[in-house]
Enzyme design. Structure first.
Site, PDB file in Angstrom:
ATOM      1  N   GLU A 247       0.811  -1.225   0.000  1.00 42.53           N
ATOM      2  CA  GLU A 247       0.000   0.000   0.000  1.00 42.53           C
ATOM      3  C   GLU A 247       0.844   1.275   0.000  1.00 42.53           C
ATOM      4  OE1 GLU A 247      -3.663   0.177   2.368  1.00 42.53           O
ATOM      5  OE2 GLU A 247      -3.361  -1.920   2.857  1.00 42.53           O
ATOM      6  N   HIS A 263       7.560 -26.764   4.625  1.00 39.48           N
ATOM      7  CA  HIS A 263       6.797 -27.922   4.161  1.00 39.48           C
ATOM      8  C   HIS A 263       6.247 -27.720   2.755  1.00 39.48           C
ATOM      9  CE1 HIS A 263       6.936 -29.925   8.109  1.00 39.48           C
ATOM     10  NE2 HIS A 263       7.022 -28.678   8.548  1.00 39.48           N
ATOM     11  N   LYS A 356     -13.914  -0.412  -4.103  1.00 41.78           N
ATOM     12  CA  LYS A 356     -15.032  -0.044  -3.223  1.00 41.78           C
ATOM     13  C   LYS A 356     -16.093   0.712  -4.012  1.00 41.78           C
ATOM     14  CE  LYS A 356     -12.560  -0.088   1.120  1.00 41.78           C
ATOM     15  NZ  LYS A 356     -12.083   0.574   2.310  1.00 41.78           N
TER      16      LYS A 356
HETATM   17  O1  PA5 Z   1      -5.433   0.331   4.159  1.00 40.02           O
HETATM   18  C1  PA5 Z   1      -6.570   0.484   3.741  1.00 40.02           C
HETATM   19  O2  PA5 Z   1      -7.058   1.603   3.459  1.00 40.02           O
HETATM   20  C2  PA5 Z   1      -7.461  -0.710   3.542  1.00 40.02           C
HETATM   21  O3  PA5 Z   1      -6.772  -1.889   3.753  1.00 40.02           O
HETATM   22  C3  PA5 Z   1      -8.689  -0.596   4.458  1.00 40.02           C
HETATM   23  O4  PA5 Z   1      -8.314  -0.733   5.802  1.00 40.02           O
HETATM   24  C4  PA5 Z   1      -9.710  -1.659   4.059  1.00 40.02           C
HETATM   25  O5  PA5 Z   1     -10.111  -1.437   2.723  1.00 40.02           O
HETATM   26  C5  PA5 Z   1     -10.934  -1.659   4.945  1.00 40.02           C
HETATM   27  O6  PA5 Z   1     -11.429  -0.371   5.166  1.00 40.02           O
HETATM   28  P1  PA5 Z   1     -11.779   0.071   6.637  1.00 40.02           P
HETATM   29  O7  PA5 Z   1     -10.507  -0.075   7.406  1.00 40.02           O
HETATM   30  O8  PA5 Z   1     -12.212   1.485   6.539  1.00 40.02           O
HETATM   31  O9  PA5 Z   1     -12.850  -0.843   7.094  1.00 40.02           O
END
Ligand code: PA5
Length: 368
Positions: A247, A263, A356
């Site tokens: 990310e 394994h 999303k």
């Molecule tokens: O890092 C991120 O933005 C994502 O991994 C979010 O955490 C994920 O999409 C879930 O969203 P939220 O944390 O708002 O539930």
């Protein structure tokens, strides 16, 4: 291993102004503030009123996705040698069949708008499970308020992955308050001090020549990192390293755990030496790794001679909380330095948002 690019890249990681220019969302400051966030999270952990019927249940589910979902893995590992009830992390649309009125479900969504978590919330309610929500707002907060479900409201405005301290600390404290675990506040206090001390030696001001996170980013740069932890807290740290590199650095990263990888994955090091040379292995280690696992790690290194390199990162501290969070903190900084080396802004995550929005559009159009 020194590459011809390294001096130039090292200079970039010592140019604090340039790194800030590449970080318009200010993620460096958010990661630097981790210790303070833990402290604040501890303060808000007692604000939520808990009905007495949430104690003494038979199993615990922590549901969430991505930056919120890793909370379930953290709590599972932090409590594994203390609590006599199973703790299960759920990262999807459905709850396992065992969830019923004897289950305590934490629905965790930083935004409060993640459709999988909202679905799990509804299912948990329908099955009469004990429920607690952790969120900064959105539909989850609205639903919890209107259904009279206890909710920990955490500060808004962070990218979810930077809100980690706010998401897991209240759950750990609540499990202590409800009698499922010992009170973990002292352990969290150790983590607060330790991550503060650690920050000074791995933050942008600390030169690359002595800065472990910068050195790791330089070692990983241009390679695909394989992050290996072990069953226990380093498995969660490995997952966090992988997802933070994805990310923040916008780069490939993969993870696995000992002893399981001995394994299966270990066999994959044979047939493609060219691809092995494009891999960099990061071994996350902890003083409480099983003795046999420690031996396995040493033997495994003999299989990875083709890799571009192998780095080892040891946890710091006494308690599980401090040890896990020290590894996470080093990984978070490493992923930011790697982002700067790739000239990537660490904050945006357009691909996640695209999914999303596209799914939400389809929901609106009634395709589901
Ligand atoms: O890092 C991120 O933005 C994502 O991994 C979010 O955490 C994920 O999409 C879930 O969203 P939220 O944390 O708002 O539930």
């Amino acid at each position: 291993m020194m590459t011809h690019l390294e001096p130039e890249l090292e200079l970039l990681l010592d140019d604090v102004d340039e790194m800030r220019r590449r970080d318009p969302g200010g993620m460096l400051n958010l990661v630097r503030g981790f210790s303070g966030q833990l402290q604040e999270a501890l303060r808000i952990s007692d604000n939520t009123e808990l009905p007495p019927n949430l104690g003494g249940l038979r199993n615990i589910v922590i549901a969430g996705l991505g930056g919120s979902g890793i909370t379930g893995d953290i709590i599972r590992e932090q409590t594994s040698d203390e609590t006599s009830v199973p703790v299960v992390a759920v990262k999807g649309y459905d709850l396992p069949a065992f969830v019923n009125s004897k289950t305590l479900v934490f629905a965790v969504s930083y935004s409060g708008n993640t459709e999988e978590t909202l679905g799990v919330y509804e299912t948990a309610r329908a099955r009469g499970a004990g429920l607690v929500c952790v969120t900064s707002g959105g539909q989850l907060l609205e639903a919890a308020r209107s259904d009279d479900v206890p909710v920990v409201v955490v500060p808004g405005g962070f990218p979810p992955r930077c809100a980690l301290a706010y998401l897991f600390t209240p759950i750990l404290v609540i499990l202590g308050r409800l009698g499922y675990t010992e009170d973990r506040r002292e352990a969290i206090a150790e983590a607060i001090q330790l991550t503060e001390d650690l920050t000074t030696v791995i933050d942008p001001e600390a030169p690359a020549s002595v800065n472990q996170a910068k050195r790791l980013a330089l070692a990983i740069y241009g390679k695909v990192p394989l992050i290996y932890g072990s069953t226990g807290i380093t498995s969660v740290a490995a997952l966090r390293w992988k997802t933070q590199i994805n990310e923040n650095s916008k780069a490939h990263a993969f993870w696995n755990v000992f002893p399981e990888l001995n394994h299966n994955e270990i066999v994959g090091w044979s047939a493609q030496p060219d691809i092995s040379r494009a891999l960099h292995v990061v071994l996350l280690r902890d003083k409480e790794d099983h003795l046999k696992v420690q031996r396995r790690i040493e033997i495994t290194k003999e299989f990875m001679t083709e890799a571009s390199g192998v780095s080892e990162v040891f946890s710091h501290g006494k308690t599980k909380e401090a040890r896990l969070l020290s590894l996470i903190h080093i990984g978070d900084f490493t992923s930011l330095y790697l982002a700067f080396l790739y000239d990537q802004d660490p904050t945006p995550i357009w691909a996640i948002e695209y999914f999303k929005e596209r799914l939400a559009d389809e929901n609106e159009r009634g395709s589901w």
